[in-house]
Write an enzyme that holds these catalytic residues in place. Structure first.
Site: not given
Lengths: 154, 154
Positions: B89, B91, B99, B101, B125, B132
């Site tokens: 994941v 960005v 926003g 992500g 991380d 998440y």
């Protein structure tokens, strides 16, 4: 691969030995055998068709057999390039503490290493991390944390 | 999917808005774009052929674009049945805190939910687990620990 010698007494006596363990790398394992193994370790029952599909979509599947009896299982998913994840390492309780888990992990990692995958991950049940450390796995390196999202009702 | 409104001022003034963000679900992304995005977040350079192979072998790939510029990326591997794992994941720093992500995670989970997968995992991380958690992920449930095995020299 045949497991041998671990039942041989150190004094060399000729105690009758149990049948040898064979490790297979085939994805085609009868779903009923998987269900039986899962039940033996207390895992929930899974649909046979889903089992077959999951095995087919796995990167590697290894299984341990004593004759016709499935006594252990492990598999991995992944992208064949950058990462793989080990799932569902199980050994039938009646056959635990005989080195079958180790045989399965060695066979699975042999499969994965042929892809030259730089990162292999897994999720260890409580108290099981010591087993996996023997194969080079470490918990939470660099502060990275494993996270889970479960569907409702699972 | 188009990101809109988040730059609109609450007083309704007509401030010039940056180009809209588009989210794509295609696996075919030029490797050079991926390499550029990875470099922007400090990840190591990966071979273009390996990138293409990893994307093709992923269960889902989502990407965020501002016009021709790849500004975000996420993917997942898995067996399409019992589990999936979210990876990579990212960005672009110049586009973070907008926003994007969140858009990527929503799109990826939409893809995965169509398979009715009961368990989705990821490795967060340090300091990223809060992000998440918003999508239903929890750290180390039931005492399960994420473990890693890295190849030498990686």
């Amino acid at each position: 691969m045949v497991l041998s010698g671990i039942w041989r007494k150190q004094d060399g006596s000729k105690e009758p030995q149990p049948p040898a363990i064979t490790v297979k790398h085939e994805k085609e394992i009868p779903a009923a055998d998987i269900q039986d193994l899962c039940a033996s370790v207390g895992w929930s029952r899974r649909d046979p068709e889903l089992i077959a599909r999951a095995l087919a979509n796995s990167l590697s599947v290894v299984s341990a057999w004593e004759g016709e009896l499935l006594v252990g299982f492990a598999r991995a998913t992944g992208d064949k390039v950058f990462n793989a994840t080990v799932w569902d390492v199980a050994v039938r309780p009646s056959h635990q503490r005989r080195g079958i888990g180790r045989l399965l992990m060695v066979a699975l990692l042999e499969d994965l290493d042929q892809y030259d995958i730089p990162l292999i991950t897994l999720y260890a049940d409580p108290g099981r991390d010591g087993f996996y450390r023997r194969f080079g796995f470490n918990t939470d390196p660099y502060g990275v944390r494993g996270m889970f999202r479960e569907k409702d009702g699972v």
